[in-house]
Design an enzyme around this catalytic site. Structure first.
Site, PDB file in Angstrom:
ATOM      1  N   GLY A  83     152.428  46.852 -45.242  1.00 50.89           N
ATOM      2  CA  GLY A  83     152.262  47.832 -44.170  1.00 50.89           C
ATOM      3  C   GLY A  83     153.134  47.600 -42.955  1.00 50.89           C
ATOM      4  O   GLY A  83     154.305  47.198 -43.056  1.00 50.89           O
ATOM      5  N   ILE A  84     152.555  47.855 -41.790  1.00 52.38           N
ATOM      6  CA  ILE A  84     153.288  47.726 -40.531  1.00 52.38           C
ATOM      7  C   ILE A  84     153.760  46.297 -40.314  1.00 52.38           C
ATOM      8  O   ILE A  84     154.882  46.057 -39.864  1.00 52.38           O
ATOM      9  CB  ILE A  84     152.411  48.197 -39.359  1.00 52.38           C
ATOM     10  CG1 ILE A  84     152.198  49.713 -39.428  1.00 52.38           C
ATOM     11  CG2 ILE A  84     153.031  47.819 -38.022  1.00 52.38           C
ATOM     12  CD1 ILE A  84     151.195  50.250 -38.424  1.00 52.38           C
ATOM     13  N   GLY A  85     152.923  45.317 -40.652  1.00 49.62           N
ATOM     14  CA  GLY A  85     153.289  43.924 -40.439  1.00 49.62           C
ATOM     15  C   GLY A  85     154.532  43.524 -41.215  1.00 49.62           C
ATOM     16  O   GLY A  85     155.435  42.872 -40.675  1.00 49.62           O
TER      17      GLY A  85
ATOM     18  N   TYR B  82     136.207  49.888 -33.861  1.00 46.60           N
ATOM     19  CA  TYR B  82     137.646  49.673 -33.979  1.00 46.60           C
ATOM     20  C   TYR B  82     138.342  50.038 -32.669  1.00 46.60           C
ATOM     21  O   TYR B  82     139.149  49.264 -32.145  1.00 46.60           O
ATOM     22  CB  TYR B  82     138.199  50.507 -35.127  1.00 46.60           C
ATOM     23  CG  TYR B  82     139.708  50.496 -35.229  1.00 46.60           C
ATOM     24  CD1 TYR B  82     140.382  49.400 -35.742  1.00 46.60           C
ATOM     25  CD2 TYR B  82     140.454  51.601 -34.821  1.00 46.60           C
ATOM     26  CE1 TYR B  82     141.766  49.398 -35.844  1.00 46.60           C
ATOM     27  CE2 TYR B  82     141.839  51.610 -34.918  1.00 46.60           C
ATOM     28  CZ  TYR B  82     142.491  50.509 -35.432  1.00 46.60           C
ATOM     29  OH  TYR B  82     143.870  50.512 -35.526  1.00 46.60           O
TER      30      TYR B  82
ATOM     31  N   SER C 209     146.667  50.417 -31.004  1.00 44.33           N
ATOM     32  CA  SER C 209     146.516  51.703 -31.690  1.00 44.33           C
ATOM     33  C   SER C 209     146.300  52.790 -30.651  1.00 44.33           C
ATOM     34  O   SER C 209     145.809  52.518 -29.541  1.00 44.33           O
ATOM     35  CB  SER C 209     145.310  51.657 -32.631  1.00 44.33           C
ATOM     36  OG  SER C 209     144.958  52.950 -33.092  1.00 44.33           O
TER      37      SER C 209
ATOM     38  N   THR D 253     151.621  38.095 -37.886  1.00 46.10           N
ATOM     39  CA  THR D 253     150.371  37.948 -38.631  1.00 46.10           C
ATOM     40  C   THR D 253     150.069  39.239 -39.390  1.00 46.10           C
ATOM     41  O   THR D 253     150.550  40.313 -39.039  1.00 46.10           O
ATOM     42  CB  THR D 253     149.191  37.601 -37.705  1.00 46.10           C
ATOM     43  OG1 THR D 253     148.988  38.666 -36.770  1.00 46.10           O
ATOM     44  CG2 THR D 253     149.452  36.303 -36.958  1.00 46.10           C
ATOM     45  N   GLY D 254     149.269  39.105 -40.442  1.00 45.43           N
ATOM     46  CA  GLY D 254     148.924  40.282 -41.236  1.00 45.43           C
ATOM     47  C   GLY D 254     150.160  40.970 -41.767  1.00 45.43           C
ATOM     48  O   GLY D 254     150.266  42.201 -41.714  1.00 45.43           O
ATOM     49  N   SER D 255     151.106  40.184 -42.307  1.00 44.25           N
ATOM     50  CA  SER D 255     152.433  40.733 -42.606  1.00 44.25           C
ATOM     51  C   SER D 255     152.769  40.768 -44.094  1.00 44.25           C
ATOM     52  O   SER D 255     153.934  40.801 -44.461  1.00 44.25           O
ATOM     53  CB  SER D 255     153.495  39.929 -41.856  1.00 44.25           C
ATOM     54  OG  SER D 255     153.316  38.531 -42.004  1.00 44.25           O
ATOM     55  N   THR D 256     151.759  40.805 -44.950  1.00 41.69           N
ATOM     56  CA  THR D 256     152.037  40.907 -46.390  1.00 41.69           C
ATOM     57  C   THR D 256     152.219  42.350 -46.848  1.00 41.69           C
ATOM     58  O   THR D 256     152.499  42.596 -48.020  1.00 41.69           O
ATOM     59  CB  THR D 256     150.921  40.244 -47.214  1.00 41.69           C
ATOM     60  OG1 THR D 256     149.669  40.841 -46.889  1.00 41.69           O
ATOM     61  CG2 THR D 256     150.864  38.749 -46.941  1.00 41.69           C
TER      62      THR D 256
END
Length: 264
Positions: A18-20, A154, A141, A13-16
């Site tokens: 950066g880290i993803g 956060y 994190s 998820t969130g893989s468009t």
């Protein structure tokens, strides 16, 4: 060590970006058939193109949905009912004075950073358990153990992920399904670079100098003394997803450059 994930499927998820995206690319290079997840069709398409070029394979898929919502998670599960590897990377962050964090913002951070992972793990873990193999990861994190004063909300959400991951690893004990968290530190993603550039402009220094100042002022315990790259974080995630990591579960795996002042 040769990591071979041929025949395995993975959702990140969130893989468009950066880290993803780095994790998705690493998993694809190791042989997994990867599903990219993002909120915008254009960004999903761009990420798929980058992954296919980097991994030299054309079997990656994309799902457009907001996995930070219950409806978005349902859409993802409908599009991809099963997976062998689930990487819950989706997350939001941002500095905010504690006294200005209202209930709505607390709720938003909990929904996106915690409940998205709860919903997806609750669904996909059942199939993993029945098949006798699976890998679930929550991208946490160093802020989970080192809660920053400038974004308490956060840090608290990431601490919650630590508890979730440990608890779920106990639920799945002995099933062949491992559950772990990955703890990055400051990482040179596009978002982080944009933030450094903005701060650099305010202070009249270069972005590179600003990174060093940020670490000196906000993460003085760093042993790495630089921002990590997304690929360095992804390397640990890919290992944790591998058959070789079969004895690693219920763990908080740190790739935060030694910021956390702990030997455990």
């Amino acid at each position: 060590m040769i990591i071979d994930l041929s025949g395995k499927t993975a959702i990140v998820t969130g893989s468009t970006g950066g880290i993803g995206l780095a994790i998705a690319t690493g998993l694809a290079r190791a042989g997994a058939q990867v599903t990219i997840v993002g909120r915008e069709q254009s960004r999903v398409d761009e990420a798929l193109a980058q992954l296919r070029e980097a991994a030299q394979r054309d079997d990656a898929r994309g799902v457009v949905c907001d996995a930070g919502t219950a409806a978005g998670c349902q859409a993802l599960m409908a599009a991809q009912p099963e997976t062998d590897i689930l990487v819950n990377n989706l997350g939001i962050y941002g500095a905010r004075e504690f006294f200005d964090i209202d209930d709505a913002l607390w709720e938003e951070f909990f929904q996106v950073n915690v409940l998205s992972g709860v919903r997806l793990a609750r669904h996909y873990a059942l199939g993993m358990r029945d098949r006798g193999w699976g890998r679930i990861q929550f991208i946490s994190s160093e802020s989970a153990a080192n809660i920053p004063a400038e974004m308490v909300h956060y840090g608290v959400s990431k601490t919650a992920l630590q508890g979730l991951s440990r608890g779920l690893s106990k639920v799945l004990a002995g099933t062949g399904v491992t559950v772990n968290t990955i703890l990055p530190g400051p990482t040179r993603t596009a978002g982080a670079s944009a933030m450094m550039a903005e701060l650099a402009a305010e202070r009249g220094v270069s972005p590179e100098q600003m990174e060093a100042l940020f670490l000196q002022e906000n993460r003085p315990s760093t042993l790495l003394q630089r921002f990590a790259t997304p690929e360095e974080v992804a390397n640990l995630s890919v290992y944790a997803a591998s058959p070789q990591a079969s004895a690693t579960t219920g763990a908080a795996l740190r790739v935060e450059g030694g910021i956390v002042e702990s030997i455990l």
